[in-house]
Motif scaffolding. Structure first.
Motif, PDB file in Angstrom:
ATOM      1  N   TRP A   9       0.797  -1.220   0.000  1.00  0.00           N
ATOM      2  CA  TRP A   9       0.000   0.000   0.000  1.00  0.00           C
ATOM      3  C   TRP A   9       0.832   1.272   0.000  1.00  0.00           C
ATOM      4  CZ3 TRP A   9      -5.107   1.022  -0.515  1.00  0.00           C
ATOM      5  CH2 TRP A   9      -5.970  -0.079  -0.523  1.00  0.00           C
ATOM      6  N   ALA A  10       2.070   1.196   0.455  1.00  0.00           N
ATOM      7  CA  ALA A  10       2.894   2.396   0.594  1.00  0.00           C
ATOM      8  C   ALA A  10       3.132   3.061  -0.765  1.00  0.00           C
ATOM      9  CB  ALA A  10       4.229   2.051   1.244  1.00  0.00           C
ATOM     10  N   HIS A  11       2.966   4.371  -0.790  1.00  0.00           N
ATOM     11  CA  HIS A  11       3.242   5.147  -1.998  1.00  0.00           C
ATOM     12  C   HIS A  11       4.742   5.403  -2.118  1.00  0.00           C
ATOM     13  CE1 HIS A  11      -1.032   5.962  -1.300  1.00  0.00           C
ATOM     14  NE2 HIS A  11      -1.093   6.040  -2.616  1.00  0.00           N
ATOM     15  N   VAL A  12       5.189   5.851  -3.258  1.00  0.00           N
ATOM     16  CA  VAL A  12       6.617   6.012  -3.544  1.00  0.00           C
ATOM     17  C   VAL A  12       7.314   6.928  -2.546  1.00  0.00           C
ATOM     18  CG1 VAL A  12       8.278   6.855  -5.240  1.00  0.00           C
ATOM     19  CG2 VAL A  12       6.321   5.528  -5.990  1.00  0.00           C
ATOM     20  N   ARG A  13       6.704   8.034  -2.187  1.00  0.00           N
ATOM     21  CA  ARG A  13       7.349   8.982  -1.262  1.00  0.00           C
ATOM     22  C   ARG A  13       7.036   8.689   0.200  1.00  0.00           C
ATOM     23  NH1 ARG A  13       6.698  14.987  -3.712  1.00  0.00           N
ATOM     24  NH2 ARG A  13       8.446  14.874  -5.163  1.00  0.00           N
ATOM     25  N   SER A  14       6.381   7.582   0.469  1.00  0.00           N
ATOM     26  CA  SER A  14       5.970   7.241   1.818  1.00  0.00           C
ATOM     27  C   SER A  14       6.897   6.216   2.448  1.00  0.00           C
ATOM     28  CB  SER A  14       4.548   6.686   1.808  1.00  0.00           C
ATOM     29  OG  SER A  14       3.654   7.651   1.331  1.00  0.00           O
ATOM     30  N   ALA A  15       6.603   5.947   3.706  1.00  0.00           N
ATOM     31  CA  ALA A  15       7.322   4.923   4.457  1.00  0.00           C
ATOM     32  C   ALA A  15       6.285   4.048   5.143  1.00  0.00           C
ATOM     33  CB  ALA A  15       8.228   5.572   5.504  1.00  0.00           C
ATOM     34  N   ILE A  16       6.749   2.939   5.688  1.00  0.00           N
ATOM     35  CA  ILE A  16       5.894   2.142   6.548  1.00  0.00           C
ATOM     36  C   ILE A  16       6.524   2.142   7.933  1.00  0.00           C
ATOM     37  CG2 ILE A  16       4.930   0.720   4.702  1.00  0.00           C
ATOM     38  CD1 ILE A  16       6.863  -1.525   5.514  1.00  0.00           C
ATOM     39  N   ARG A  17       5.672   2.014   8.943  1.00  0.00           N
ATOM     40  CA  ARG A  17       6.161   1.979  10.315  1.00  0.00           C
ATOM     41  C   ARG A  17       5.165   1.212  11.164  1.00  0.00           C
ATOM     42  NH1 ARG A  17       5.043   8.140  12.488  1.00  0.00           N
ATOM     43  NH2 ARG A  17       2.790   8.063  12.296  1.00  0.00           N
ATOM     44  N   ARG A  18       5.640   0.753  12.304  1.00  0.00           N
ATOM     45  CA  ARG A  18       4.756   0.086  13.257  1.00  0.00           C
ATOM     46  C   ARG A  18       4.190   1.137  14.196  1.00  0.00           C
ATOM     47  NH1 ARG A  18       7.197  -4.816  16.153  1.00  0.00           N
ATOM     48  NH2 ARG A  18       5.077  -4.800  16.913  1.00  0.00           N
ATOM     49  N   THR A  19       2.935   0.995  14.547  1.00  0.00           N
ATOM     50  CA  THR A  19       2.321   1.953  15.468  1.00  0.00           C
ATOM     51  C   THR A  19       2.956   1.871  16.851  1.00  0.00           C
ATOM     52  OG1 THR A  19       0.540   0.397  15.964  1.00  0.00           O
ATOM     53  CG2 THR A  19       0.129   2.026  14.243  1.00  0.00           C
ATOM     54  N   SER A  20       3.511   0.720  17.198  1.00  0.00           N
ATOM     55  CA  SER A  20       4.164   0.579  18.496  1.00  0.00           C
ATOM     56  C   SER A  20       5.595   1.116  18.487  1.00  0.00           C
ATOM     57  CB  SER A  20       4.168  -0.894  18.929  1.00  0.00           C
ATOM     58  OG  SER A  20       4.879  -1.677  17.995  1.00  0.00           O
ATOM     59  N   LYS A  21       6.148   1.384  17.305  1.00  0.00           N
ATOM     60  CA  LYS A  21       7.496   1.946  17.154  1.00  0.00           C
ATOM     61  C   LYS A  21       7.452   3.059  16.107  1.00  0.00           C
ATOM     62  CE  LYS A  21       9.709  -2.538  17.914  1.00  0.00           C
ATOM     63  NZ  LYS A  21      10.626  -3.543  17.327  1.00  0.00           N
ATOM     64  N   PRO A  22       6.735   4.156  16.383  1.00  0.00           N
ATOM     65  CA  PRO A  22       6.492   5.171  15.338  1.00  0.00           C
ATOM     66  C   PRO A  22       7.726   5.938  14.874  1.00  0.00           C
ATOM     67  CG  PRO A  22       5.698   5.935  17.454  1.00  0.00           C
ATOM     68  CD  PRO A  22       6.106   4.509  17.645  1.00  0.00           C
ATOM     69  N   LEU A  23       8.797   5.923  15.634  1.00  0.00           N
ATOM     70  CA  LEU A  23       9.983   6.675  15.229  1.00  0.00           C
ATOM     71  C   LEU A  23      10.837   5.929  14.200  1.00  0.00           C
ATOM     72  CD1 LEU A  23      11.075   8.185  18.657  1.00  0.00           C
ATOM     73  CD2 LEU A  23       9.712   9.231  16.849  1.00  0.00           C
ATOM     74  N   ILE A  24      10.621   4.632  14.055  1.00  0.00           N
ATOM     75  CA  ILE A  24      11.386   3.844  13.086  1.00  0.00           C
ATOM     76  C   ILE A  24      10.564   3.724  11.809  1.00  0.00           C
ATOM     77  CG2 ILE A  24      12.488   1.630  12.604  1.00  0.00           C
ATOM     78  CD1 ILE A  24      12.724   1.241  15.656  1.00  0.00           C
ATOM     79  N   LYS A  25      11.078   4.323  10.745  1.00  0.00           N
ATOM     80  CA  LYS A  25      10.369   4.319   9.461  1.00  0.00           C
ATOM     81  C   LYS A  25      11.224   3.616   8.410  1.00  0.00           C
ATOM     82  CE  LYS A  25       8.443   8.805  10.592  1.00  0.00           C
ATOM     83  NZ  LYS A  25       9.304   9.103  11.741  1.00  0.00           N
ATOM     84  N   TYR A  26      10.571   2.884   7.547  1.00  0.00           N
ATOM     85  CA  TYR A  26      11.236   2.214   6.425  1.00  0.00           C
ATOM     86  C   TYR A  26      10.671   2.833   5.150  1.00  0.00           C
ATOM     87  CZ  TYR A  26      12.366  -1.104  10.094  1.00  0.00           C
ATOM     88  OH  TYR A  26      12.823  -1.683  11.263  1.00  0.00           O
ATOM     89  N   TRP A  27      11.503   3.629   4.480  1.00  0.00           N
ATOM     90  CA  TRP A  27      11.064   4.371   3.308  1.00  0.00           C
ATOM     91  C   TRP A  27      10.970   3.466   2.094  1.00  0.00           C
ATOM     92  CZ3 TRP A  27       9.127   9.034   4.050  1.00  0.00           C
ATOM     93  CH2 TRP A  27       9.436   9.664   5.260  1.00  0.00           C
ATOM     94  N   LYS A  28       9.937   3.664   1.299  1.00  0.00           N
ATOM     95  CA  LYS A  28       9.740   2.850   0.096  1.00  0.00           C
ATOM     96  C   LYS A  28      10.773   3.187  -0.973  1.00  0.00           C
ATOM     97  CE  LYS A  28       6.514   0.935  -3.060  1.00  0.00           C
ATOM     98  NZ  LYS A  28       5.144   0.491  -3.211  1.00  0.00           N
ATOM     99  N   ASN A  29      11.071   4.458  -1.139  1.00  0.00           N
ATOM    100  CA  ASN A  29      12.017   4.895  -2.166  1.00  0.00           C
ATOM    101  C   ASN A  29      13.446   4.675  -1.652  1.00  0.00           C
ATOM    102  OD1 ASN A  29      13.122   5.999  -4.403  1.00  0.00           O
ATOM    103  ND2 ASN A  29      12.559   8.103  -3.948  1.00  0.00           N
ATOM    104  N   HIS A  30      13.882   3.436  -1.640  1.00  0.00           N
ATOM    105  CA  HIS A  30      15.180   3.031  -1.095  1.00  0.00           C
ATOM    106  C   HIS A  30      15.714   1.898  -1.968  1.00  0.00           C
ATOM    107  CE1 HIS A  30      18.080   1.401   1.797  1.00  0.00           C
ATOM    108  NE2 HIS A  30      17.956   2.539   2.465  1.00  0.00           N
ATOM    109  N   PRO A  31      17.022   1.853  -2.232  1.00  0.00           N
ATOM    110  CA  PRO A  31      17.556   0.824  -3.122  1.00  0.00           C
ATOM    111  C   PRO A  31      17.510  -0.602  -2.559  1.00  0.00           C
ATOM    112  CG  PRO A  31      19.335   2.148  -2.209  1.00  0.00           C
ATOM    113  CD  PRO A  31      18.052   2.805  -1.801  1.00  0.00           C
ATOM    114  N   VAL A  32      17.421  -0.739  -1.236  1.00  0.00           N
ATOM    115  CA  VAL A  32      17.370  -2.066  -0.607  1.00  0.00           C
ATOM    116  C   VAL A  32      15.905  -2.414  -0.324  1.00  0.00           C
ATOM    117  CG1 VAL A  32      18.128  -3.439   1.364  1.00  0.00           C
ATOM    118  CG2 VAL A  32      19.627  -1.668   0.442  1.00  0.00           C
ATOM    119  N   PRO A  33      15.440  -3.590  -0.752  1.00  0.00           N
ATOM    120  CA  PRO A  33      14.033  -3.967  -0.553  1.00  0.00           C
ATOM    121  C   PRO A  33      13.633  -4.004   0.930  1.00  0.00           C
ATOM    122  CG  PRO A  33      15.116  -5.482  -2.063  1.00  0.00           C
ATOM    123  CD  PRO A  33      16.182  -4.601  -1.486  1.00  0.00           C
ATOM    124  N   PHE A  34      12.349  -3.786   1.184  1.00  0.00           N
ATOM    125  CA  PHE A  34      11.829  -3.834   2.551  1.00  0.00           C
ATOM    126  C   PHE A  34      12.246  -5.112   3.274  1.00  0.00           C
ATOM    127  CE2 PHE A  34       8.113  -1.002   1.238  1.00  0.00           C
ATOM    128  CZ  PHE A  34       8.489   0.067   2.024  1.00  0.00           C
TER     129      PHE A  34
END
Length: 67
Positions: A9-34
């Motif tokens: 669901w994440a858009h290109v300029r977005s990230a995904i994060r856990r609600t229990s760890k909101p400060l840690i974000k994994y950006w979609k626009n990154h050369p290494v896969p999620f």
């Protein structure tokens, strides 16, 4: 939502994060896969959400139009 849903669901300029760890974000626009960046134990969690910086006033991209 589950990890697999969040990464789809994440858009290109977005990230995904856990609600229990909101400060840690994994950006979609990154050369290494999620799957290579997100720890295995976090992938099993079901509290994932998309983080779109355009929705947060503290971000410089606040209210920016989508690319």
């Amino acid at each position: 939502m589950k990890y697999a849903e969040a990464k789809e669901w994440a858009h290109v300029r977005s990230a995904i994060r856990r609600t229990s760890k909101p400060l840690i974000k994994y950006w979609k626009n990154h050369p290494v896969p999620f799957d290579n960046r997100v720890p295995a134990e976090d992938q099993l969690a079901d509290d994932w959400e998309e983080y779109d910086p355009r929705d947060h006033a503290e971000c410089s991209a606040y209210n920016e139009l989508p690319a």
